[in-house]
Design a protein around this motif. Structure first.
Motif, PDB file in Angstrom:
ATOM      1  N   LEU A 469       0.513  -1.088  -0.208  1.00 33.57           N
ATOM      2  CA  LEU A 469      -0.324  -0.049  -0.159  1.00 33.57           C
ATOM      3  C   LEU A 469       0.853   1.602   0.113  1.00 33.57           C
ATOM      4  CD1 LEU A 469      -2.661  -1.174   2.070  1.00 33.57           C
ATOM      5  CD2 LEU A 469      -3.148  -1.675   0.048  1.00 33.57           C
ATOM      6  N   ARG A 470       2.288   1.366   1.065  1.00 30.78           N
ATOM      7  CA  ARG A 470       2.579   2.279   0.168  1.00 30.78           C
ATOM      8  C   ARG A 470       3.259   2.662  -0.614  1.00 30.78           C
ATOM      9  NH1 ARG A 470       4.215   1.450   5.985  1.00 30.78           N
ATOM     10  NH2 ARG A 470       4.857  -0.249   6.676  1.00 30.78           N
ATOM     11  N   HIS A 471       2.822   1.765  -1.877  1.00 32.99           N
ATOM     12  CA  HIS A 471       3.270   2.606  -3.198  1.00 32.99           C
ATOM     13  C   HIS A 471       2.501   3.012  -3.772  1.00 32.99           C
ATOM     14  CE1 HIS A 471       6.930  -0.189  -3.750  1.00 32.99           C
ATOM     15  NE2 HIS A 471       6.651  -0.644  -3.307  1.00 32.99           N
ATOM     16  N   CYS A 472       1.410   2.785  -3.612  1.00 31.73           N
ATOM     17  CA  CYS A 472      -0.372   3.848  -3.843  1.00 31.73           C
ATOM     18  C   CYS A 472      -0.131   5.321  -3.244  1.00 31.73           C
ATOM     19  CB  CYS A 472      -1.498   3.374  -3.371  1.00 31.73           C
ATOM     20  SG  CYS A 472      -1.761   1.117  -3.883  1.00 31.73           S
ATOM     21  N   ASP A 473      -0.713   5.686  -4.449  1.00 35.36           N
ATOM     22  CA  ASP A 473      -1.493   7.398  -4.506  1.00 35.36           C
ATOM     23  C   ASP A 473      -2.102   7.669  -3.377  1.00 35.36           C
ATOM     24  OD1 ASP A 473       0.131   8.380  -6.575  1.00 35.36           O
ATOM     25  OD2 ASP A 473      -0.695   6.981  -7.666  1.00 35.36           O
ATOM     26  N   ARG A 474      -2.963   7.070  -3.015  1.00 33.66           N
ATOM     27  CA  ARG A 474      -4.229   6.692  -2.145  1.00 33.66           C
ATOM     28  C   ARG A 474      -4.262   5.392  -1.556  1.00 33.66           C
ATOM     29  NH1 ARG A 474      -9.423   8.271  -4.383  1.00 33.66           N
ATOM     30  NH2 ARG A 474      -9.053   8.218  -6.892  1.00 33.66           N
ATOM     31  N   VAL A 475      -5.045   5.082  -0.229  1.00 34.34           N
ATOM     32  CA  VAL A 475      -5.916   4.498   0.265  1.00 34.34           C
ATOM     33  C   VAL A 475      -7.043   3.897   1.121  1.00 34.34           C
ATOM     34  CG1 VAL A 475      -5.319   2.066   1.490  1.00 34.34           C
ATOM     35  CG2 VAL A 475      -3.450   3.142   1.031  1.00 34.34           C
ATOM     36  N   LEU A 476      -8.083   3.317   0.054  1.00 34.43           N
ATOM     37  CA  LEU A 476      -9.241   3.692   0.546  1.00 34.43           C
ATOM     38  C   LEU A 476      -9.325   2.156   1.213  1.00 34.43           C
ATOM     39  CD1 LEU A 476     -11.036   3.632  -3.215  1.00 34.43           C
ATOM     40  CD2 LEU A 476     -10.220   5.615  -1.433  1.00 34.43           C
ATOM     41  N   VAL A 477     -10.047   2.510   2.693  1.00 36.28           N
ATOM     42  CA  VAL A 477      -9.913   0.789   3.477  1.00 36.28           C
ATOM     43  C   VAL A 477     -11.551   1.192   3.272  1.00 36.28           C
ATOM     44  CG1 VAL A 477     -10.126   0.256   6.170  1.00 36.28           C
ATOM     45  CG2 VAL A 477      -8.382   2.031   4.778  1.00 36.28           C
ATOM     46  N   MET A 478     -11.918  -0.303   3.375  1.00 32.41           N
ATOM     47  CA  MET A 478     -13.379  -1.389   3.390  1.00 32.41           C
ATOM     48  C   MET A 478     -13.892  -1.829   4.748  1.00 32.41           C
ATOM     49  SD  MET A 478     -13.760  -2.178  -0.630  1.00 32.41           S
ATOM     50  CE  MET A 478     -15.929  -2.694  -0.146  1.00 32.41           C
ATOM     51  N   GLY A 481     -18.216  -3.868   3.601  1.00 30.00           N
ATOM     52  CA  GLY A 481     -18.413  -3.310   1.868  1.00 30.00           C
ATOM     53  C   GLY A 481     -18.798  -2.122   1.825  1.00 30.00           C
ATOM     54  N   ARG A 482     -18.260  -0.857   2.493  1.00 31.28           N
ATOM     55  CA  ARG A 482     -17.963   0.140   3.116  1.00 31.28           C
ATOM     56  C   ARG A 482     -17.057   0.782   2.840  1.00 31.28           C
ATOM     57  NH1 ARG A 482     -23.288   2.449   1.484  1.00 31.28           N
ATOM     58  NH2 ARG A 482     -25.664   1.318   2.264  1.00 31.28           N
ATOM     59  N   VAL A 483     -16.604   1.703   1.744  1.00 29.65           N
ATOM     60  CA  VAL A 483     -15.585   2.166   1.817  1.00 29.65           C
ATOM     61  C   VAL A 483     -15.224   3.220   3.095  1.00 29.65           C
ATOM     62  CG1 VAL A 483     -14.094   4.465   0.905  1.00 29.65           C
ATOM     63  CG2 VAL A 483     -14.493   2.059  -0.621  1.00 29.65           C
ATOM     64  N   VAL A 484     -14.761   3.152   3.652  1.00 31.66           N
ATOM     65  CA  VAL A 484     -14.710   4.335   5.349  1.00 31.66           C
ATOM     66  C   VAL A 484     -13.834   4.991   5.502  1.00 31.66           C
ATOM     67  CG1 VAL A 484     -16.625   2.265   6.384  1.00 31.66           C
ATOM     68  CG2 VAL A 484     -13.680   2.232   7.379  1.00 31.66           C
ATOM     69  N   ALA A 485     -13.091   5.508   4.622  1.00 32.15           N
ATOM     70  CA  ALA A 485     -12.046   6.127   4.899  1.00 32.15           C
ATOM     71  C   ALA A 485     -10.816   5.827   3.668  1.00 32.15           C
ATOM     72  CB  ALA A 485     -10.862   6.078   5.656  1.00 32.15           C
ATOM     73  N   ALA A 486     -10.245   7.069   3.890  1.00 32.06           N
ATOM     74  CA  ALA A 486     -10.151   7.771   2.109  1.00 32.06           C
ATOM     75  C   ALA A 486      -8.498   8.097   2.648  1.00 32.06           C
ATOM     76  CB  ALA A 486     -10.101   8.431   1.639  1.00 32.06           C
ATOM     77  N   LEU A 487      -6.888   7.484   3.017  1.00 34.63           N
ATOM     78  CA  LEU A 487      -6.426   7.847   2.977  1.00 34.63           C
ATOM     79  C   LEU A 487      -5.211   7.957   1.869  1.00 34.63           C
ATOM     80  CD1 LEU A 487      -5.691   5.119   5.857  1.00 34.63           C
ATOM     81  CD2 LEU A 487      -6.438   7.566   5.956  1.00 34.63           C
ATOM     82  N   PRO A 488      -4.383  10.146   2.282  1.00 34.34           N
ATOM     83  CA  PRO A 488      -3.898  10.400   0.474  1.00 34.34           C
ATOM     84  C   PRO A 488      -2.536   9.852   1.216  1.00 34.34           C
ATOM     85  CG  PRO A 488      -4.108  11.794   2.899  1.00 34.34           C
ATOM     86  CD  PRO A 488      -4.635  11.014   2.970  1.00 34.34           C
ATOM     87  N   ALA A 489      -1.279   9.961   0.481  1.00 37.44           N
ATOM     88  CA  ALA A 489       0.103   8.982   0.484  1.00 37.44           C
ATOM     89  C   ALA A 489       0.227  10.380   2.097  1.00 37.44           C
ATOM     90  CB  ALA A 489       0.676   9.400  -0.516  1.00 37.44           C
TER      91      ALA A 489
END
Length: 505
Positions: A469-478, A481-489
C-alpha cells in the motif's frame, strides 16, 4: 539426554548435511538444521532458496541424495512407510489438503474411518470422536459440516487437529497466514503458542518477516540452496534478516515519492453505485490514468469481491464499471479484457496459471492471436515475446518453454503479472499481488506495477500488505462492504490499522 532443568537436549527434528539435486539443478546443498523440542522454528528465504525442497525431505516426500533426517535422535523411516511418517510429521500447506466434499469428521479421520482394524464405518461414533478431537484443540467447527463450506482459518485448524490426532508432534506450517486477515492471524498465533506450551514442535515458513518476530524462537535462513544463518530471533533484527536472505544491503521497504496525479487527469476507471449483495454496496470510486489506488480491509470487508467484479469474475447486483466513458458489460472476463482491464487474481494457482502450459504460453494467452493468422501461432514470435517478458519482469527460469509449474511462487506471480500487462491495459487490477513471495520478488513485482502506472495505466490494488500500500497514491479502507476511509499518501500504519478494524468509523 537432558539439561540441568530436565529438558531434553536431543533435537526433535534434525537435517544433517542434506543435499538434493534434480537433474542439473542443485535444490539443496549441504544444509543442516536442528529444531529443539517444543520450539517454533522459522524457515525463511527467497523463492527458490530451497525451502520447499527441505520440507519435502522433512516430510518424507523425497529422500536426500546425501545427508540424513532424524526425529528425536532416531533415523527417519523409509520413504515408502507413509504411516510412520504421518506419526512423526505433518504439513499444513498454503494450499489446503482438506477434501471439500467430505465432512469435517471424514477429513479428520481420512483413511481411518473404520478404526485401526479397518471395520465398517460407524458414523455416529466417528462424529463423536471428531467432536472430542475438535474440543480438545478448541476448534469450534461442526464435525458434520461440509469441509468445503469452512473458512480458510477453520480449514487450517482442522488440518492441525488431524495431524495431532495421528500422533505427530512436529508440524510444518507453510505460509499459514497468506489468506488470513489480522484478527484471524492473531487467533492462529494464540493457538500456536498454546500448542508449543504442550510440547508440539513447529517449523514456521513465512514471507511476512514481522510474523517471525511475533511467534518464533529461532530462525534459519536459506539462500541459493545453502544454509546461511541459524540464530535466536531476538538476536537478528529485520535488516540483518533481509540481508541474510538477499545477500545485499537492505532498503526494500523504501518507496520513492511519486508526483501527485492531478485532478484534471482523465478518469480511466469509474465505479458508480456498485453493489453486490452480501459483499459490498454503494461503491463510488474514480481512478485516474497513472494513479495507483490501494484498497484494504478485513477478510469480510468486501475488498476482494469488489476487485473481482471490476475484473469480470463477479456480476454486480447493480451499478456500473466504466473504462473511460464506456460501460463494461458486467460479469464477463472477456468483456473486461476487451475493455482494457488486466487482472492479477487472488489465487495464482487456481485462477492465474495453466500449469501444463509453458511460461511463454501462459504469459501471452491474451495476445496469442497476434502471433499469426487463422488461428496459427508462430513459434518464433511467441518465444521472442516471452523472452522479452522474462527479461522485463526478472523471471528466473530456464527459458520460455519451461513449464510454469516448475517456477517458484514469486516467479509464477511475475508470469501472471506479465500476462495481465501483455495487452497494455488501460486499467490494471491486482488482488494481493505479493502474497507468498519473497522480499526481492515483492520489489520486482511492485516496481513493474509502478512502471505501468508511469506509462498511464490506472491501477486498483487490493492488498493486506502495508508495504504494498505504500506504493499507492491513496488508500481506500473498506469495512463491512463500504468505503469508510480515504487516506492520502503519507498515512501512518496506525491510521490504516485503525480504519481496517473499524476504530475510526
Amino acid at each position: 539426554m537432558t539439561d540441568a532443568t530436565g529438558a531434553s537436549t536431543v533435537p526433535a527434528v534434525e537435517a544433517v548435511h542434506t543435499s538434493k539435486r534434480f537433474g542439473a539443478t542443485t535444490a539443496l546443498h549441504d544444509v543442516s538444521m536442528s529444531i529443539a523440542p517444543g520450539s517454533t522454528h522459522a524457515l525463511v528465504g527467497r523463492n527458490g532458496a530451497g525451502k520447499s525442497t527441505l520440507v519435502s525431505l522433512l516430510t518424507g516426500l523425497q529422500s536426500p541424495d546425501a545427508g540424513a533426517i532424524a526425529f528425536d535422535g532416531k533415523p527417519a523411516p523409509p520413504v515408502a512407510d507413509r504411516s510412520a511418517w504421518r506419526r512423526r510429521v505433518a504439513c499444513v500447506f498454503q494450499r489446503s489438503t482438506i477434501i471439500p466434499d467430505l465432512s469435517v469428521a471424514e477429513n479428520l479421520f481420512l483413511n481411518r474411518q473404520g478404526g485401526d482394524n479397518g471395520s465398517l464405518v460407524r458414523w455416529g461414533a466417528l462424529r463423536r470422536k471428531a467432536a472430542e478431537l475438535l474440543q480438545e484443540y478448541a476448534v469450534d467447527v461442526d464435525p458434520a459440516a461440509r469441509a468445503g463450506d469452512l473458512g480458510v482459518e477453520q480449514r487450517q485448524l482442522v488440518e492441525i487437529a488431524r495431524a495431532l490426532s495421528q500422533g505427530a508432534r512436529f508440524i510444518i506450517l507453510d505460509e499459514p497466514t497468506a489468506r488470513l486477515d489480522a484478527t484471524a492471524i492473531d487467533r492462529l498465533f494464540g493457538r500456536l503458542r498454546a500448542l508449543s506450551a504442550t510440547g508440539v514442535t513447529m517449523l514456521f515458513i513465512s514471507h511476512h518477516l514481522q510474523e517471525i518476530y511475533s511467534v518464533c524462537d529461532t530462525v534459519t535462513v536459506l539462500r541459493d540452496a545453502r544454509h546461511v544463518l541459524t540464530a535466536p530471533v531476538a538476536d537478528v533484527d529485520h535488516d540483518a534478516l533481509v540481508a541474510a536472505m538477499t545477500g545485499e544491503a537492505v532498503g526494500l521497504t523504501e518507496v520513492e515519492a511519486r508526483p501527485p496525479v492531478g485532478d484534471d487527469t482523465r478518469v480511466a476507471l469509474g465505479l458508480k453505485d456498485l453493489t453486490l449483495h452480501g459483499s459490498y454496496s454503494g461503491i463510488d470510486v474514480d481512478v485516474r490514468a497513472g494513479e495507483i489506488v490501494g484498497v484494504t480491509g478485513s477478510g469480510s470487508s468486501g475488498k476482494v469481491a469488489l476487485a473481482e467484479t471490476v475484473g469480470g469474475l463477479r456480476r454486480p447486483t447493480s451499478g456500473t464499471v466504466s473504462v473511460g466513458d464506456a460501460p463494461v458489460p458486467p460479469g464477463s472476463v472477456p468483456a473486461a479484457l476487451a475493455a482494457g482491464i488486466g487482472l492479477v487474481p487472488q489465487d495464482r494457482h487456481r485462477e492465474g496459471l495453466i500449469p501444463l502450459l509453458s511460461i511463454a504460453e501462459n504469459a501471452t494467452l491474451p495476445i496469442a492471436g497476434s502471433f499469426g493468422r487463422f488461428g496459427y501461432v508462430a513459434p518464433g514470435r511467441l518465444r521472442d515475446t516471452a523472452r522479452s517478458f522474462i527479461d522485463r519482469y526478472d523471471i528466473h527460469a530456464e527459458g520460455p518453454s519451461a513449464p510454469v509449474s516448475s517456477l517458484s511462487g514469486g516467479n509464477a506471480q511475475k508470469v501472471v503479472l506479465a500476462r495481465a500487462l501483455s495487452t497494455a491495459p488501460s486499467v490494471l487490477v491486482l488482488i494481493n499481488p505479493t502474497a507468498g513471495v519473497d522480499v526481492r520478488s515483492k520489489e520486482s513485482l511492485l516496481g513493474a506495477v509502478r512502471a505501468a502506472a508511469d506509462t498511464g495505466t490506472a491501477v486498483l490494488m487490493v492488498s493486506d500488505e502495508l508495504d504494498d500500500l505504500r506504493h499507492c497514491d491513496r488508500v481506500l479502507v473498506m469495512f463491512h462492504g463500504r468505503v469508510v476511509a480515504a487516506l492520502p499518501a503519507g498515512w501512518s500504519d496506525t491510521d490504516v490499522v485503525a480504519a481496517v478494524e473499524g476504530v475510526n468509523r
